[in-house]
Design a protein around this motif. Sequence first.
Motif, mmCIF file in Angstrom:
data_model
loop_
_atom_site.group_PDB
_atom_site.id
_atom_site.type_symbol
_atom_site.label_atom_id
_atom_site.label_comp_id
_atom_site.label_asym_id
_atom_site.label_seq_id
_atom_site.Cartn_x
_atom_site.Cartn_y
_atom_site.Cartn_z
ATOM 1 N N PRO A 83 -1.711 1.353 5.923
ATOM 2 C CA PRO A 83 -3.169 1.291 6.084
ATOM 3 C C PRO A 83 -3.585 1.234 7.556
ATOM 4 C CG PRO A 83 -2.321 -0.825 5.362
ATOM 5 C CD PRO A 83 -1.163 0.116 5.391
ATOM 6 N N SER A 84 -4.723 1.846 7.829
ATOM 7 C CA SER A 84 -5.299 1.734 9.173
ATOM 8 C C SER A 84 -5.868 0.326 9.325
ATOM 9 C CB SER A 84 -6.407 2.769 9.360
ATOM 10 O OG SER A 84 -7.509 2.447 8.531
ATOM 11 N N LYS A 101 -10.581 -4.257 5.171
ATOM 12 C CA LYS A 101 -11.301 -4.234 3.884
ATOM 13 C C LYS A 101 -10.452 -4.825 2.773
ATOM 14 C CE LYS A 101 -14.230 -0.221 4.809
ATOM 15 N NZ LYS A 101 -14.505 1.178 4.439
ATOM 16 N N SER A 102 -9.191 -4.437 2.737
ATOM 17 C CA SER A 102 -8.288 -4.905 1.686
ATOM 18 C C SER A 102 -8.094 -6.419 1.749
ATOM 19 C CB SER A 102 -6.948 -4.183 1.840
ATOM 20 O OG SER A 102 -6.009 -4.681 0.945
ATOM 21 N N ALA A 133 0.849 -1.198 0.000
ATOM 22 C CA ALA A 133 0.000 0.000 0.000
ATOM 23 C C ALA A 133 0.882 1.245 0.000
ATOM 24 C CB ALA A 133 -0.912 -0.010 1.224
ATOM 25 N N LEU A 154 -8.949 -0.574 9.755
ATOM 26 C CA LEU A 154 -10.154 -0.715 8.945
ATOM 27 C C LEU A 154 -9.810 -0.887 7.468
ATOM 28 C CD1 LEU A 154 -13.244 -0.701 8.827
ATOM 29 C CD2 LEU A 154 -13.145 1.775 8.580
ATOM 30 N N GLU A 155 -8.873 -0.086 6.970
ATOM 31 C CA GLU A 155 -8.453 -0.211 5.573
ATOM 32 C C GLU A 155 -7.833 -1.575 5.301
ATOM 33 O OE1 GLU A 155 -5.788 3.077 5.479
ATOM 34 O OE2 GLU A 155 -7.316 4.502 4.804
ATOM 35 N N ALA A 156 -6.995 -2.044 6.223
ATOM 36 C CA ALA A 156 -6.371 -3.355 6.074
ATOM 37 C C ALA A 156 -7.422 -4.457 6.090
ATOM 38 C CB ALA A 156 -5.344 -3.583 7.176
#
Length: 180
Positions: A91-92, A98-99, A87, A94-96
């Motif tokens: 990533p936070s 989702k990813s 990335a 939450l982002e991690a």
Amino acid sequence: MPAYHSSFNEETDCRLVGNVSVLPIKTKIRGPAPQADPSQGDIIDETIDLFRANSLFRNFEIKGPADRLLIILILFISDCLAKIGSARTVPSELEASKSLNTLAVDNFPLPGDATFPLNAHYAAPASRADADYLRGYLTQVRQELAARMVERLYADGTGKPSKWWMSFQKRRFMNRSLGT
């Protein structure tokens, strides 16, 4: 020093698809996986615990059908760490999450497919129904593994992934990747 093998190789009452064990897991994610006893460890816990030690090995002797599942899950963890590490910004949590969930449900090759990297060690599912069952099972297991990896990576509360885990992002178990 030999690699660490799955303790579930001795399980006799689990279903085999091809020559991969379908082991029970602790999860709330819908899918075909049998439910495991919540007080016991499952294959996902074992994979996370053995990942860092086993990722140092280039060779791995398969001692049973649970080892085949362990290999697939270790390679998936490698892909998860590579995804987070690639990335642009850190990533936070939450982002991690989702990813990695997207990575878990993306289309992936099954044993027997032309693009599966370890076809020499795996038997193809016997029928189309078995292949669909294996795909559903592996998708469910990958989703649960991704969720538990995010918990483990961000356990320190700093909002950044653990450097002790991320140091393994370029390591390739058996010099392979699932190619996801």
